[in-house]
Design an enzyme around this catalytic site. Structure first.
Site, PDB file in Angstrom:
ATOM      1  N   GLY A 130       0.846  -1.184   0.000  1.00  0.00           N
ATOM      2  CA  GLY A 130       0.000   0.000   0.000  1.00  0.00           C
ATOM      3  C   GLY A 130       0.881   1.233   0.000  1.00  0.00           C
ATOM      4  CB  ILE A 338     -22.288  23.745  13.350  1.00  0.00           C
ATOM      5  CG1 ILE A 338     -20.978  24.445  13.761  1.00  0.00           C
ATOM      6  CG2 ILE A 338     -23.353  24.788  12.989  1.00  0.00           C
ATOM      7  CD1 ILE A 338     -20.280  25.167  12.625  1.00  0.00           C
ATOM      8  CD  GLU A 364      -4.336  10.190  -6.132  1.00  0.00           C
ATOM      9  OE1 GLU A 364      -3.122  10.306  -6.373  1.00  0.00           O
ATOM     10  OE2 GLU A 364      -5.182   9.934  -7.009  1.00  0.00           O
TER      11      GLU A 364
END
Length: 384
Positions: A130, A338, A364
């Protein structure tokens, strides 16, 4: 670099309206059905979204890096799954061929990607490879005019329906490092390709990933990118520089969408006899989010301009990816806070985005990999 401001403004307006009028209204539907409607996909093709960063000579729009990130800011304001469908065609699925491929390879494959006729995938990650991409185990052994591929790739975006794969495989079995890896273009209907079942994910429903298994898959030697062995890892790293800036821009777009949603909710929701936006602790969360999103936007635009100027941006793209992906996670957390209890309910978009954005810190290149890239570049620059 912006080539024609008027044309760019038209494109940005078109994309913005498409996001608001076509994509936002079906976000929940796509999430629940885990599928993007065909008419939306066709609209994406007609708009040229599959070829945003592909050169015009191959049928794309040929956007510069700065132009691409400005478009990505707009695309980021809706569910990330929409961008993922055509993102690979513009980025990791096509850039390897464009950067290091032969002219014959470009002419054969890239125009199909630009129109969306073919969906592409990038096969680098494996069950045991990975973050350490140089430890790729998939093998490619020469057999006359072909290579025989064997191995398994994991978490492959668009894998279930890709018609073209860019595959990293080890051609030199004695070289256990990056120098033994080569890149291949593999057509999706090649015998010996098996597709695993679609992965069940935390978020980003509508984006499909799966394992891609190669079992004695015969690939023509002419499909070795650049016709050179041992260049695959370098090709992958070149591709990721651009990809990291694109993802950074998407993170900014998502953050700005979340800030808008949180601000609107805070202005409408009343507690203690007044809109909660009047409470200073709510204002602090909104202000922190806005400042961080602005900082990330500025970083991405600056790095994009440097890339267009021909500078190496390995450090800058890693900085942008690290900061923007971490930033959007904080913004999503504040947006849920919120909204209070409502933010935990699926009827509000912030709940879905809270799960969706978690992936940005992983693919990425993880945040930790970005830190390593940044530090190594710092040492390299200091050493002269």
């Amino acid at each position: 670099m912006i080539r024609d401001q008027d044309l760019l403004d038209q494109l940005l307006d078109t994309v913005s309206r498409f996001v608001r009028e076509r994509l936002m209204p079906i976000e929940q539907q796509v999430s629940e059905q885990d599928s993007i409607p065909d008419d939306i996909v066709n609209d994406m093709k007609q708009m040229g979204l599959f070829g945003l960063s592909i050169p015009e000579q191959y049928g794309g729009l040929g956007l510069t890096m700065e132009e691409e990130v400005l478009v990505a800011f707009e695309l980021g304001r809706t569910s990330p799954c929409f961008r993922s469908l055509f993102g690979t065609n513009n980025g990791i699925g096509a850039q390897g061929i464009l950067i290091d491929g032969t002219e014959e390879q470009k002419q054969k494959y890239v125009p199909q990607l630009a129109t969306g006729e073919v969906i592409s995938s990038f096969c680098l990650t494996e069950p045991d490879a990975g973050s350490d991409a140089s430890s790729v185990r998939t093998r490619a052994e020469r057999d006359g005019d072909h290579y025989i591929l064997n191995g398994t790739k994991r978490f492959i975006t668009n894998g279930p329906h890709a018609g073209l794969f860019t595959v990293m495989a080890r051609t030199d079995q004695d070289n256990k490092g990056a120098g033994g890896i080569s890149a291949f273009v593999v057509e999706g209907d090649t015998p010996g390709i098996l597709r695993g079942k679609a992965d069940r994910k935390m978020g980003q429903q509508g984006t499909h990933t799966c394992d891609i298994i190669f079992e004695n898959c015969r690939v023509p030697a002419a499909n070795l990118i650049g016709l050179k062995e041992g260049q695959g890892f370098k090709t992958a790293m070149k591709v990721l520089d651009r990809g990291r800036l694109h993802i950074s821009a998407i993170c900014v777009g998502v953050a700005e969408r979340l800030i808008d949603d949180a601000l609107r909710y805070a202005m409408e929701r009343r507690q203690f006899g007044q809109p909660i936006v009047e409470h200073q602790l709510i204002q602090a969360m909104l202000a922190d989010s806005r400042a961080e999103a602005y900082a990330a936007r500025s970083m991405v635009v600056d790095a994009a301009r440097r890339k267009d100027a021909g500078q190496s941006v390995s450090l800058e793209s890693a900085c942008a990816k690290m900061f923007a992906s971490e930033m959007v996670g904080r913004v999503a957390d504040r947006a849920v806070q919120i909204h209070g209890g409502s933010g935990y309910m699926a009827e509000y978009a912030v709940e879905r985005f809270y799960r969706d954005v978690r992936l940005f810190r992983i693919y990425e290149g993880t945040t930790q990999i970005q830190q390593i890239v940044i530090a190594r570049n710092m040492v390299k620059d200091a050493a002269g």
